[in-house]
Design a protein around this motif. Structure first.
Motif, PDB file in Angstrom:
ATOM      1  N   MET A 116      43.435  50.399  52.470  1.00 59.62           N
ATOM      2  CA  MET A 116      42.847  51.580  53.065  1.00 59.62           C
ATOM      3  C   MET A 116      43.015  52.724  52.071  1.00 59.62           C
ATOM      4  O   MET A 116      44.003  53.449  52.070  1.00 59.62           O
ATOM      5  CB  MET A 116      43.488  51.943  54.402  1.00 59.62           C
ATOM      6  CG  MET A 116      42.702  53.014  55.179  1.00 59.62           C
ATOM      7  SD  MET A 116      43.355  53.349  56.833  1.00 59.62           S
ATOM      8  CE  MET A 116      44.889  54.137  56.408  1.00 59.62           C
ATOM      9  N   GLY A 117      42.032  52.870  51.183  1.00 60.46           N
ATOM     10  CA  GLY A 117      42.135  53.855  50.126  1.00 60.46           C
ATOM     11  C   GLY A 117      42.926  53.366  48.930  1.00 60.46           C
ATOM     12  O   GLY A 117      42.677  53.749  47.800  1.00 60.46           O
ATOM     13  N   GLU A 118      43.906  52.516  49.152  1.00 58.43           N
ATOM     14  CA  GLU A 118      44.672  51.847  48.109  1.00 58.43           C
ATOM     15  C   GLU A 118      45.074  50.484  48.655  1.00 58.43           C
ATOM     16  O   GLU A 118      45.097  50.262  49.865  1.00 58.43           O
ATOM     17  CB  GLU A 118      45.904  52.653  47.715  1.00 58.43           C
ATOM     18  CG  GLU A 118      46.942  52.768  48.808  1.00 58.43           C
ATOM     19  CD  GLU A 118      48.149  53.599  48.386  1.00 58.43           C
ATOM     20  OE1 GLU A 118      48.080  54.236  47.330  1.00 58.43           O
ATOM     21  OE2 GLU A 118      49.148  53.596  49.117  1.00 58.43           O
ATOM     22  N   THR A 119      45.358  49.559  47.750  1.00 59.15           N
ATOM     23  CA  THR A 119      45.749  48.216  48.173  1.00 59.15           C
ATOM     24  C   THR A 119      47.255  48.057  48.012  1.00 59.15           C
ATOM     25  O   THR A 119      47.812  48.392  46.966  1.00 59.15           O
ATOM     26  CB  THR A 119      45.020  47.147  47.351  1.00 59.15           C
ATOM     27  OG1 THR A 119      43.615  47.278  47.560  1.00 59.15           O
ATOM     28  CG2 THR A 119      45.445  45.754  47.772  1.00 59.15           C
ATOM     29  N   ARG A 120      47.870  47.571  49.062  1.00 59.29           N
ATOM     30  CA  ARG A 120      49.306  47.308  49.028  1.00 59.29           C
ATOM     31  C   ARG A 120      49.572  45.855  49.382  1.00 59.29           C
ATOM     32  O   ARG A 120      48.917  45.294  50.255  1.00 59.29           O
ATOM     33  CB  ARG A 120      50.047  48.202  50.032  1.00 59.29           C
ATOM     34  CG  ARG A 120      50.011  49.678  49.714  1.00 59.29           C
ATOM     35  CD  ARG A 120      50.893  50.443  50.659  1.00 59.29           C
ATOM     36  NE  ARG A 120      51.000  51.834  50.267  1.00 59.29           N
ATOM     37  CZ  ARG A 120      52.045  52.608  50.560  1.00 59.29           C
ATOM     38  NH1 ARG A 120      53.063  52.104  51.250  1.00 59.29           N
ATOM     39  NH2 ARG A 120      52.071  53.862  50.186  1.00 59.29           N
ATOM     40  N   ARG A 121      50.510  45.268  48.697  1.00 61.21           N
ATOM     41  CA  ARG A 121      51.031  43.959  49.074  1.00 61.21           C
ATOM     42  C   ARG A 121      52.501  44.147  49.408  1.00 61.21           C
ATOM     43  O   ARG A 121      53.285  44.606  48.560  1.00 61.21           O
ATOM     44  CB  ARG A 121      50.841  42.931  47.956  1.00 61.21           C
ATOM     45  CG  ARG A 121      51.496  41.589  48.241  1.00 61.21           C
ATOM     46  CD  ARG A 121      50.964  40.513  47.314  1.00 61.21           C
ATOM     47  NE  ARG A 121      49.591  40.163  47.659  1.00 61.21           N
ATOM     48  CZ  ARG A 121      48.831  39.327  46.947  1.00 61.21           C
ATOM     49  NH1 ARG A 121      49.305  38.780  45.849  1.00 61.21           N
ATOM     50  NH2 ARG A 121      47.591  39.058  47.335  1.00 61.21           N
ATOM     51  N   ILE A 122      52.879  43.815  50.633  1.00 58.35           N
ATOM     52  CA  ILE A 122      54.226  44.088  51.112  1.00 58.35           C
ATOM     53  C   ILE A 122      54.938  42.771  51.394  1.00 58.35           C
ATOM     54  O   ILE A 122      54.483  41.960  52.206  1.00 58.35           O
ATOM     55  CB  ILE A 122      54.204  44.944  52.396  1.00 58.35           C
ATOM     56  CG1 ILE A 122      53.422  46.254  52.145  1.00 58.35           C
ATOM     57  CG2 ILE A 122      55.620  45.263  52.851  1.00 58.35           C
ATOM     58  CD1 ILE A 122      53.230  47.088  53.382  1.00 58.35           C
ATOM     59  N   PHE A 123      56.050  42.552  50.689  1.00 60.72           N
ATOM     60  CA  PHE A 123      56.880  41.371  50.917  1.00 60.72           C
ATOM     61  C   PHE A 123      57.973  41.737  51.914  1.00 60.72           C
ATOM     62  O   PHE A 123      58.739  42.675  51.702  1.00 60.72           O
ATOM     63  CB  PHE A 123      57.502  40.888  49.604  1.00 60.72           C
ATOM     64  CG  PHE A 123      56.535  40.174  48.719  1.00 60.72           C
ATOM     65  CD1 PHE A 123      56.471  38.787  48.721  1.00 60.72           C
ATOM     66  CD2 PHE A 123      55.670  40.875  47.895  1.00 60.72           C
ATOM     67  CE1 PHE A 123      55.571  38.117  47.908  1.00 60.72           C
ATOM     68  CE2 PHE A 123      54.766  40.219  47.075  1.00 60.72           C
ATOM     69  CZ  PHE A 123      54.712  38.833  47.091  1.00 60.72           C
ATOM     70  N   HIS A 124      58.032  40.970  53.003  1.00 60.18           N
ATOM     71  CA  HIS A 124      58.974  41.245  54.077  1.00 60.18           C
ATOM     72  C   HIS A 124      60.136  40.251  54.003  1.00 60.18           C
ATOM     73  O   HIS A 124      59.939  39.063  53.775  1.00 60.18           O
ATOM     74  CB  HIS A 124      58.288  41.107  55.438  1.00 60.18           C
ATOM     75  CG  HIS A 124      56.998  41.856  55.538  1.00 60.18           C
ATOM     76  ND1 HIS A 124      56.923  43.190  55.882  1.00 60.18           N
ATOM     77  CD2 HIS A 124      55.708  41.460  55.327  1.00 60.18           C
ATOM     78  CE1 HIS A 124      55.667  43.574  55.895  1.00 60.18           C
ATOM     79  NE2 HIS A 124      54.907  42.550  55.558  1.00 60.18           N
ATOM     80  N   SER A 125      61.339  40.741  54.211  1.00 53.91           N
ATOM     81  CA  SER A 125      62.501  39.865  54.306  1.00 53.91           C
ATOM     82  C   SER A 125      63.603  40.612  55.032  1.00 53.91           C
ATOM     83  O   SER A 125      63.535  41.841  55.184  1.00 53.91           O
ATOM     84  CB  SER A 125      62.983  39.432  52.916  1.00 53.91           C
ATOM     85  OG  SER A 125      63.815  40.411  52.339  1.00 53.91           O
ATOM     86  N   PRO A 126      64.632  39.907  55.490  1.00 57.26           N
ATOM     87  CA  PRO A 126      65.725  40.573  56.201  1.00 57.26           C
ATOM     88  C   PRO A 126      66.441  41.623  55.358  1.00 57.26           C
ATOM     89  O   PRO A 126      67.095  42.513  55.900  1.00 57.26           O
ATOM     90  CB  PRO A 126      66.668  39.418  56.558  1.00 57.26           C
ATOM     91  CG  PRO A 126      65.795  38.210  56.573  1.00 57.26           C
ATOM     92  CD  PRO A 126      64.777  38.448  55.511  1.00 57.26           C
ATOM     93  N   THR A 127      66.360  41.529  54.027  1.00 55.23           N
ATOM     94  CA  THR A 127      67.073  42.468  53.161  1.00 55.23           C
ATOM     95  C   THR A 127      66.233  43.684  52.792  1.00 55.23           C
ATOM     96  O   THR A 127      66.689  44.539  52.051  1.00 55.23           O
ATOM     97  CB  THR A 127      67.523  41.765  51.865  1.00 55.23           C
ATOM     98  OG1 THR A 127      66.358  41.298  51.165  1.00 55.23           O
ATOM     99  CG2 THR A 127      68.430  40.589  52.181  1.00 55.23           C
ATOM    100  N   GLY A 128      64.997  43.764  53.273  1.00 56.78           N
ATOM    101  CA  GLY A 128      64.160  44.901  52.946  1.00 56.78           C
ATOM    102  C   GLY A 128      62.795  44.480  52.455  1.00 56.78           C
ATOM    103  O   GLY A 128      62.451  43.296  52.454  1.00 56.78           O
ATOM    104  N   GLU A 129      62.004  45.442  52.049  1.00 61.92           N
ATOM    105  CA  GLU A 129      60.631  45.188  51.615  1.00 61.92           C
ATOM    106  C   GLU A 129      60.466  45.466  50.129  1.00 61.92           C
ATOM    107  O   GLU A 129      61.160  46.308  49.551  1.00 61.92           O
ATOM    108  CB  GLU A 129      59.655  46.077  52.397  1.00 61.92           C
ATOM    109  CG  GLU A 129      59.592  45.791  53.884  1.00 61.92           C
ATOM    110  CD  GLU A 129      58.576  46.667  54.581  1.00 61.92           C
ATOM    111  OE1 GLU A 129      58.222  47.720  54.012  1.00 61.92           O
ATOM    112  OE2 GLU A 129      58.136  46.301  55.692  1.00 61.92           O
TER     113      GLU A 129
END
Length: 491
Positions: free
Chosen positions: A155-168
């Motif tokens: 949305m205006g920029e592309t983000r890829r977000i990796f999710h895990s219990p220790t953070g993103e």
């Protein structure tokens, strides 16, 4: 590099978009015919790097390497973009073919069109320090149920977000402020940590990459060395039961701007048989088939990694995958050799715990001395006498069958009639034993028994898993690591 808006550098390897004739010039043509005016570098259907070049006023060179010569390819071709300060080098360049065009002979001289193979292509795009590395892989197969996820948002920029219990971990690609409808796309992966190195491994869905059927990746937080990453890949490949075909990496700075890259031609054992195989050595989850529990995956990988150098697992894994890819009649010989090498390495590291002789040393020394005395005073001719003396050097060494039995007992693995039969027949193919309609099923099943035995040995000596998958038996049951394969007739 002019197509930054059209492609995110963290989606897949980008050398074909970066190293182009529009952006780079060839500053050193190395073994090629002459000054290169046009070029294209790509992957072929076997995932090998191919360099296509055109040169004007090319001299009529002939290869200085005899076709039957064994040599190490060291020739290089260098590229540069002086305006941006980018550079790249193709390593291990071997000219494969050349065709000459004389249509412009009077104005431009001979035009040489050459095709060369390349072992690796490296590029430096920034002087910033790498904060992340993404390795590009082929053959992330299987129907894995991954424990973690990463999502793409636009949305205006592309983000890829990796999710895990220790953070993103958030990968960002600017799109120049243009507005796009919001889009969400989820993918699956697993996060683990190996001796302080945090990583995500997973597969891509819907990625269209030339000649890549099962694209995957490993994302490293930080900048681990090539040696560390190579060890981790080997351990992950065995743990997942999948030969990971390494294609290279891209490193990024803190803002996800590319710093450097390396692309490599695929491994020599890249073939359809090994690319279609996915056999976990043991379960990685407790609830579902193909489930990956991150703690269990980490336990197996850490166990392998901690013993990687001690037990020479690089060699063991290389032999293992060659055995998997071997033709049916030779598979047993490959697995047999791999198991013997692993056994010998283990015994050397536990020398005081293993008896490798038939008789104890004091008794043998007494007997040996009397035999030497008898031979020395006998009428045996000189050459025959020396042959006897040479044979005596190894006379007290325990035979391989006894060493194998002691080794398996020591690491807590039982074997029954199935494994013993497979082990006794392991050298059938190496000695010319045929595979025919009468023994084909037996040979195939014994090959599986040897693969299972090697899986059990590796898991046992690295304390990686308490269970194994029995690929010999119908239905592929799960068994306790110490328990033998039951002697059941095929249905």
């Amino acid at each position: 590099m002019s197509n930054d808006r059209e492609f995110n550098h963290w989606e897949w390897e980008c050398f074909e978009k970066w190293i182009t004739k529009e952006s780079f010039g060839v500053t050193d043509s190395g073994p090629l015919a002459g000054s290169v005016t046009e070029f294209l570098i790509r992957r072929d259907q076997n995932l090998n790097l191919i360099l296509e070049t055109t040169s004007f006023n090319a001299p009529n060179q002939s290869s200085t390497i005899h076709p039957e010569t064994v040599f190490i390819p060291i020739d290089q071709v260098k590229f540069e973009n002086p305006s941006l300060g980018y550079s790249a080098t193709a390593y291990g360049v071997i000219r494969k073919s050349r065709s000459d065009d004389y249509s412009l002979l009077e104005t431009k001289g001979v035009i040489a069109n050459e095709i060369s193979s390349v072992i690796a292509l490296e590029g430096l795009l920034s002087n910033e320090n790498p904060e992340y590395i993404i390795e590009w892989l082929e053959n992330i197969g299987g129907s894995f149920i991954w424990p973690h996820s990463f999502s793409d948002q636009t949305m205006g920029e592309t983000r890829r977000i990796f999710h895990s219990p220790t953070g993103e971990i958030v990968l960002i690609s600017r799109t120049g402020g243009e507005e796009f409808p919001q889009r969400w796309c989820y993918h699956c992966c697993a996060r683990i940590s190996i001796e302080g190195t945090e990583l995500f491994i997973g597969s891509f869905h819907g990625l269209k990459a030339n000649h890549v059927k099962k694209p995957g990746f490993i994302l490293y937080k930080g900048n681990p060395s090539n040696e560390i990453r190579s060890k981790i890949r080997d351990c992950l490949a065995f743990s997942l039961g999948t030969f990971l075909i390494y294609l290279g990496f891209t490193s990024f700075d803190a803002n996800w701007t590319p710093v450097s890259f390396r692309s490599e031609s695929a491994e020599a054992i890249n073939n359809n048989d090994i690319r279609n195989l996915s056999r976990l050595p043991g379960p990685l989850g407790n609830r579902f088939e193909w489930e990956i529990n991150p703690e269990q995956l980490q336990k197996v990988v850490v166990g392998l990694y901690s013993k990687y150098d001690t037990y020479q697992l690089q060699s063991a894994f290389w032999s293992y995958w060659h055995a998997v890819a071997a033709p049916v009649h030779m598979t047993a010989a490959h697995f047999g050799a791999a198991i013997e090498a692993l056994q010998n390495t283990y015994i050397k590291n536990h020398r005081t715990s293993f008896k490798t002789t038939i008789l104890d040393e004091p008794l043998w020394n007494t007997i040996y001395g009397k035999i030497i005395e008898f031979i020395s005073t006998s009428n045996i001719l000189g050459e025959d006498k020396q042959i006897f003396l040479n044979k005596l050097q190894n006379f007290n060494l325990a035979p391989q069958s006894i060493l194998m039995s002691r080794f398996l007992d020591y690491i807590g693995i039982q074997i029954g009639e199935v494994e013993k039969s497979a082990w006794n027949n392991r050298n059938r193919g190496a000695h010319g034993g045929p595979v025919n309609i009468d023994n084909a099923i037996k040979v195939i099943r014994e090959n599986k028994a040897l693969m299972v035995l090697m899986n059990r040995i590796i898991l046992a000596i690295t304390n990686g898993n308490a269970q194994y998958y029995d690929y010999y038996s119908i239905g592929r049951p799960t068994r306790i690591l110490r328990d033998t394969i039951p002697n059941e007739s095929p249905r």
